[in-house]
Motif scaffolding. Structure first.
Motif, PDB file in Angstrom:
ATOM      1  N   GLY A   1      64.771  10.165 -26.342  1.00 34.86           N
ATOM      2  CA  GLY A   1      65.294  11.014 -27.401  1.00 34.86           C
ATOM      3  C   GLY A   1      64.465  10.935 -28.668  1.00 34.86           C
ATOM      4  N   ILE A   2      63.991   9.730 -28.996  1.00 40.35           N
ATOM      5  CA  ILE A   2      63.124   9.563 -30.173  1.00 40.35           C
ATOM      6  C   ILE A   2      61.767  10.211 -29.922  1.00 40.35           C
ATOM      7  CG2 ILE A   2      61.967   7.895 -31.680  1.00 40.35           C
ATOM      8  CD1 ILE A   2      64.279   5.934 -31.001  1.00 40.35           C
ATOM      9  N   LEU A   3      61.191   9.950 -28.742  1.00 42.78           N
ATOM     10  CA  LEU A   3      59.882  10.532 -28.399  1.00 42.78           C
ATOM     11  C   LEU A   3      59.920  12.056 -28.482  1.00 42.78           C
ATOM     12  CD1 LEU A   3      58.916   8.304 -25.326  1.00 42.78           C
ATOM     13  CD2 LEU A   3      57.704   8.367 -27.525  1.00 42.78           C
ATOM     14  N   ASN A   4      61.027  12.651 -28.094  1.00 44.97           N
ATOM     15  CA  ASN A   4      61.140  14.112 -28.110  1.00 44.97           C
ATOM     16  C   ASN A   4      61.021  14.695 -29.506  1.00 44.97           C
ATOM     17  OD1 ASN A   4      61.512  14.097 -25.344  1.00 44.97           O
ATOM     18  ND2 ASN A   4      63.742  14.339 -25.441  1.00 44.97           N
ATOM     19  N   GLN A   5      61.299  13.895 -30.525  1.00 47.07           N
ATOM     20  CA  GLN A   5      61.238  14.389 -31.900  1.00 47.07           C
ATOM     21  C   GLN A   5      59.976  13.970 -32.636  1.00 47.07           C
ATOM     22  OE1 GLN A   5      64.781  14.210 -34.291  1.00 47.07           O
ATOM     23  NE2 GLN A   5      66.134  14.109 -32.516  1.00 47.07           N
ATOM     24  N   LEU A   6      59.118  13.195 -31.969  1.00 49.62           N
ATOM     25  CA  LEU A   6      57.889  12.721 -32.608  1.00 49.62           C
ATOM     26  C   LEU A   6      56.714  13.651 -32.338  1.00 49.62           C
ATOM     27  CD1 LEU A   6      57.965   8.866 -31.882  1.00 49.62           C
ATOM     28  CD2 LEU A   6      58.504  10.035 -34.031  1.00 49.62           C
TER      29      LEU A   6
ATOM     30  N   LYS B   1      55.053   6.901 -32.926  1.00 47.88           N
ATOM     31  CA  LYS B   1      55.059   5.772 -31.993  1.00 47.88           C
ATOM     32  C   LYS B   1      56.478   5.230 -31.799  1.00 47.88           C
ATOM     33  CE  LYS B   1      50.403   4.101 -33.168  1.00 47.88           C
ATOM     34  NZ  LYS B   1      49.628   2.963 -33.709  1.00 47.88           N
ATOM     35  N   VAL B   2      56.729   4.732 -30.582  1.00 46.38           N
ATOM     36  CA  VAL B   2      57.963   4.004 -30.296  1.00 46.38           C
ATOM     37  C   VAL B   2      57.591   2.665 -29.675  1.00 46.38           C
ATOM     38  CG1 VAL B   2      60.119   3.911 -28.995  1.00 46.38           C
ATOM     39  CG2 VAL B   2      59.322   6.092 -29.914  1.00 46.38           C
TER      40      VAL B   2
ATOM     41  N   ALA C   1      60.645   1.201 -16.864  1.00 47.01           N
ATOM     42  CA  ALA C   1      59.784   1.860 -17.851  1.00 47.01           C
ATOM     43  C   ALA C   1      58.378   2.087 -17.289  1.00 47.01           C
ATOM     44  CB  ALA C   1      59.707   1.008 -19.118  1.00 47.01           C
ATOM     45  N   GLN C   2      57.850   1.086 -16.614  1.00 48.31           N
ATOM     46  CA  GLN C   2      56.507   1.192 -16.049  1.00 48.31           C
ATOM     47  C   GLN C   2      56.414   2.280 -14.989  1.00 48.31           C
ATOM     48  OE1 GLN C   2      56.051  -2.866 -14.760  1.00 48.31           O
ATOM     49  NE2 GLN C   2      55.246  -3.572 -16.737  1.00 48.31           N
TER      50      GLN C   2
ATOM     51  N   ASP D   1      53.645   7.620 -21.462  1.00 45.79           N
ATOM     52  CA  ASP D   1      53.473   8.258 -22.769  1.00 45.79           C
ATOM     53  C   ASP D   1      52.669   7.313 -23.657  1.00 45.79           C
ATOM     54  OD1 ASP D   1      53.884   9.312 -25.422  1.00 45.79           O
ATOM     55  OD2 ASP D   1      55.648  10.395 -24.664  1.00 45.79           O
ATOM     56  N   LYS D   2      51.529   7.771 -24.114  1.00 40.69           N
ATOM     57  CA  LYS D   2      50.646   6.916 -24.921  1.00 40.69           C
ATOM     58  C   LYS D   2      51.286   6.505 -26.246  1.00 40.69           C
ATOM     59  CE  LYS D   2      48.243  10.783 -27.147  1.00 40.69           C
ATOM     60  NZ  LYS D   2      46.933  11.440 -27.385  1.00 40.69           N
ATOM     61  N   ARG D   3      52.342   7.208 -26.644  1.00 41.73           N
ATOM     62  CA  ARG D   3      53.028   6.887 -27.901  1.00 41.73           C
ATOM     63  C   ARG D   3      54.023   5.740 -27.740  1.00 41.73           C
ATOM     64  NH1 ARG D   3      55.767  12.464 -29.029  1.00 41.73           N
ATOM     65  NH2 ARG D   3      56.246  12.073 -26.824  1.00 41.73           N
TER      66      ARG D   3
END
Length: 308
Positions: free
Chosen positions: A39-44, A49-50, A63-64, A69-71
């Motif tokens: 959800g955070i990545l979608n707004q960046l 970065k997260v 996660a792996q 996502d490089k961020r």
């Protein structure tokens, strides 16, 4: 049966509370299955970065396998190590938001052998990080009756803690407690509750909190946020029981209420000491969400902003 599905509680409210900047740096202190992280990545934007923390190896493996996502940086560590790890990266005072979704995730509850659930039989483990520490079964085998009663009362607010501890020790005379249903049945023989609440709810909560030192980790991490957050950085915390929420509430109140300066001290522009946080209030899950997810019934979201 093990499930990787986890519906993030108060998803929209907790992310909106971060007031996300396109190129900001954010922390998801409890990655779980990455719902809030995504959800955070979608707004960046591209330069945002997260940094996500989780002490559960299953979460790290998820996660792996599912995030590319490089961020995003995912770290296998309790969130109480946040300050030290961010110091190494030169990020103290540069974080624009921290989200903490406390408690146990649905995948952890669904996997009986993790030992969190009193509804399915499995090994009585309860460790968030299975690579370290002792299991709940090991602790119950070595703790005396008073120690067990104190833990159940302090971390579960269970009135019948002494009777439960006595029943546990009586059972152990014949054989060790090794599974979740063994413990749940022992508690149910002593505690009677309303239909919608399992008798072992408070006891399982208390032992889990103790085994994982959850309240100490929470208190330590909240204090760290004062140095981690940038000015205007937000803290968004979802708790699921009154003990956690009191810790979060008292922390925010302590660092947001203005204090009168002692008389006799030189005063520049005002007569109050500037506090580091601004309390932005609390909220609860909507009726729609509560109908969809029983877990959200007890959720409380508190938000604060660093202002100095």
């Amino acid at each position: 049966m093990t499930s990787n599905h986890h519906q993030s509680v108060m998803f929209n409210e907790s992310i909106e509370g971060l007031a996300i900047k396109k190129n900001g740096i954010y922390i998801d202190a409890t990655f779980g299955r990455g719902g809030h992280t995504q959800g955070i990545l979608n707004q960046l934007g591209n330069d945002g970065k997260v940094i996500a923390f989780d002490q559960d190896l299953a979460a790290i493996e998820y996660a792996q396998q599912n995030f590319n996502d490089k961020r995003l940086t995912v770290i296998h560590s309790p969130f109480a190590n946040m300050h030290n790890l961010l110091t190494e990266q030169g990020l103290l005072g540069k974080i624009d938001g921290i989200l903490m979704d406390l408690g146990v995730s649905s995948p952890q509850l669904d996997n009986a052998d993790r030992g969190f659930s009193f509804n399915a039989d499995g090994l009585l483990d309860m460790r968030m990080n299975q690579t370290t520490g002792i299991s709940a079964a090991q602790w119950l085998a070595t703790a005396n009756e008073t120690e067990i009663a104190n833990v159940i009362y302090e971390f579960g607010e269970e009135r019948r803690s002494r009777q439960i501890a006595t029943a546990i020790k009586r059972f152990q005379i014949e054989k060790p407690i090794e599974t979740t249903l063994q413990l749940a049945n022992i508690v149910a023989s002593v505690v009677k509750t309303k239909k919608h609440k399992h008798p072992a709810t408070r006891t399982f909560q208390a032992i889990r909190i103790f085994i994982n030192q959850e309240l100490k980790q929470l208190s330590d991490t909240l204090n760290q946020t004062l140095k981690i957050l940038a000015v205007k950085g937000r803290l968004s915390v979802i708790s699921f029981h009154s003990i956690e929420d009191r810790i979060v509430k008292k922390f925010i109140q302590k660092h947001s209420k203005q204090k009168q300066l002692p008389k006799g001290l030189p005063i520049m522009n005002n007569e109050t000491k500037q506090m580091p946080l601004k309390d932005l209030g609390k909220s609860f899950a909507s009726k729609v969400e509560i109908n969809d997810s029983r877990r959200s019934r007890s959720a409380i979201l508190r938000i604060a902003e660093r202002i100095a």
